[in-house]
Design a protein around this motif. Structure first.
Motif, PDB file in Angstrom:
ATOM      1  N   SER A  60       1.320  -0.292   8.188  1.00 53.20           N
ATOM      2  CA  SER A  60       2.505  -0.679   7.414  1.00 53.20           C
ATOM      3  C   SER A  60       3.084  -1.980   7.947  1.00 53.20           C
ATOM      4  CB  SER A  60       3.565   0.428   7.488  1.00 53.20           C
ATOM      5  OG  SER A  60       3.055   1.656   7.036  1.00 53.20           O
ATOM      6  N   ILE A 100       3.561  -5.578   6.031  1.00 55.04           N
ATOM      7  CA  ILE A 100       4.832  -6.321   5.948  1.00 55.04           C
ATOM      8  C   ILE A 100       4.655  -7.741   6.468  1.00 55.04           C
ATOM      9  CG2 ILE A 100       7.193  -6.434   6.843  1.00 55.04           C
ATOM     10  CD1 ILE A 100       7.116  -3.312   6.916  1.00 55.04           C
ATOM     11  N   ARG A 108       9.358   0.267   3.468  1.00 54.73           N
ATOM     12  CA  ARG A 108       9.443  -0.936   4.314  1.00 54.73           C
ATOM     13  C   ARG A 108      10.735  -0.968   5.126  1.00 54.73           C
ATOM     14  NH1 ARG A 108       5.330  -4.638   2.538  1.00 54.73           N
ATOM     15  NH2 ARG A 108       3.748  -3.286   1.637  1.00 54.73           N
TER      16      ARG A 108
END
Length: 543
Positions: A431, A435, A364
């Motif tokens: 991704s 998030i 992240r």
């Protein structure tokens, strides 16, 4: 005094003005924007050329922000140095004065017919190019309609003693006027809009040219704050570029404030016989042009200053085609060998992009994700350059029949490598979705994805190795890895369905998980294509 009418007309007029600028800018970028990036990359070899290109691109797309963003993107991509970008940004500041000159042309009475012409192009023509022209015309008309609406809204304020007293105070206190311009641009977030408002107020006789000039300089300082805000959390290069913008406008404003009486006299001389809106446009153009001439010789110094003020290691990606030499095209066989080297470099970047994208998913870390996207953009750029070079090789007709067949195969490999980069980009987007939506995978799902990413990376690595060394045995291993990836994907999908039935994961996390599995499996497919090409080449050699 009807305050509701004043507020509604001013706010509504400002909205129309901003919409007109944005809509016109979008139309110009759609019709010419794709070519602008290539223009920036190709013609910025020296600061003067960079400045001229910055002016030209900004005039064409009517957005200094758009030009600056493209310049920053090219710097991040390793296709332009910071020094080249400084030249472009200085030029963009000159180019953005075109909006003030457009506003200076008093054609408010013709705003509605212009909008009507734009609407005809938009709704009665199916050709995209004509629709983009219609968008530009429609935005142009809306811009003037907004100015006219704002003007009618603020006109009653000229009879309000408090307002007129404040304007007189601004004329007597230039520093206060400078601050007003800076703060107003910070609020509106558009120097074009605030300068347009200033031109409108001046045109209504509410402020003199002497009072308007410090506000104009403040508008230029205010627009740099927007760039600073945009650079927060961005790369070191983006922050340095924003600082260049700040230094350019702040230093320029200080110089022009110190020479205010002289500047006022020069503008009156230049703008003799024209309306005050155009005089402000002249002042805006003179400010940015003079600034550019002052800063142009000191671009290396400016680059050194911003590098010292904002320290930090820049992740440099050297992605200029180092093997593609136009002079070698006269010897097609040699040129083809160089193209092969460049394709292998492209493949290494594709593998790095895949690694960065999967690392981003698990860590992240936004910087890793940004790096993956930069590399993917570079893969696309290199894809274009290699393709163009290969086409030129074929046009030379200097390759033997066997070499031509081999060149066709390598030509297809470019697409497979580029597609690996695309799948890596998809993983970055997934991704970012995870998030933003706070999607978390179960421990089992995370472990499975890690296992599959390791195998996918091994598959790409082995495929590139087999291609570089023409190793059929390594290529055979790639086929084995690819079959293993297919089986792994099927197995993990079944595991996922089981977890869903057991309520061990949510629908959102499951969708992300399955999409990443699919992208990794497709990476295996493209690696397989590379391996099959190597095996085919080996079989041809044996015959």
């Amino acid at each position: 005094m009807d305050w509701q009418d004043i507020i509604f007309k001013f706010v509504g007029g400002l909205g129309l003005f901003l919409f007109g600028i944005k809509y016109m800018s979008d139309g110009l970028q759609k019709s010419a924007g794709d070519k602008m990036r290539g223009l920036l990359e190709k013609y910025t070899s020296n600061p003067i050329l960079g400045l001229l290109v910055g002016v030209g691109v900004t005039v064409l797309i009517q957005s200094s922000s758009g030009t600056t963003v493209m310049a920053i993107g090219l710097v991040n991509a390793g296709l332009m140095t910071l020094r080249q970008a400084i030249g472009v940004i200085i030029g963009a500041n000159i180019g953005t004065t075109m909006t003030a000159f457009i506003v200076g042309i008093k054609i408010d009475d013709y705003a509605l017919p212009i909008i009507a012409v734009g609407a005809i192009f938009l709704f009665f023509f199916s050709k995209k190019k004509l629709q983009y022209i219609g968008q530009v015309i429609f935005g142009f008309g809306t811009l003037f309609l907004g100015l006219s609406t704002m003007g009618s809204g603020v006109k009653p304020l000229s009879s309000l003693p408090a307002f007129t007293d404040f304007m007189i105070q601004l004329q007597d206190q230039p520093v206060l006027a400078l601050l007003v311009g800076t703060v107003f641009t910070l609020i509106v977030q558009s120097s074009s809009a605030t300068i347009g408002i200033l031109q409108t107020i001046a045109d209504e006789g509410m402020i003199s040219l002497m009072g308007a000039l410090p506000i104009l300089f403040g508008d230029n300082i205010g627009t740099t704050i927007t760039a600073v805000l945009a650079s927060i959390g961005a790369t070191v290069v983006a922050k340095r570029t924003a600082l260049v913008h700040v230094i350019f406008n702040v230093v320029g404003s200080i110089i022009f404030m110190l020479l205010l009486p002289l500047v006022h006299s020069v503008v009156l001389w230049l703008g003799e016989g024209v309306n005050i809106r155009m005089q402000i446009a002249y002042a805006h153009g003179m400010f940015n042009t003079t600034n550019a001439l002052l800063f142009l010789p000191f671009i290396p110094v400016l680059a050194w200053i911003v590098t010292k003020v904002i320290p930090g290691k820049v992740q440099e990606i050297e992605f200029k085609a180092i093997y593609l030499d136009e002079r070698l095209l006269a010897t097609p066989a040699v040129a083809f060998g160089q193209a092969q080297h460049e394709i292998l470099r492209m493949g290494q970047f594709a593998r790095e992009t895949l690694n960065d994208s999967t690392n981003f998913f698990f860590s992240r870390d936004a910087k890793v994700g940004e790096l993956a996207l930069q590399k993917e953009a570079l893969i696309n750029e290199l894809n274009r350059k290699i393709t163009d070079y290969m086409v030129k090789i074929n046009q030379q007709n200097g390759l033997s029949e066997g070499q031509s067949e081999k060149a066709s195969g390598w030509f297809q490999l470019i697409n497979d490598i580029e597609r690996i980069g695309d799948h890596a980009e998809n993983i970055v987007e997934l991704s970012e979705f995870s998030i933003n939506k706070k999607v978390d995978l179960s421990k089992e799902a995370g472990a499975e994805l890690k296992e599959m990413t390791i195998l996918a990376d091994k598959t790409v690595e082995k495929a590139l190795f087999s291609l570089e060394h023409n190793d059929a045995q390594a290529a055979q291993e790639v086929l084995d890895y690819e079959r293993e990836l297919d089986e792994m994907e099927k197995k993990f999908r079944k595991n996922h369905i089981h977890r869903l039935n057991q309520n061990q994961c949510s629908g959102s996390s499951g969708a992300v998980y399955l999409d990443i599995l699919s992208n990794l499996e497709r990476v295996g497919d493209h690696s397989k294509n590379i391996a099959q090409f190597v095996i085919h080449e080996e079989e041809l050699l044996k015959k």
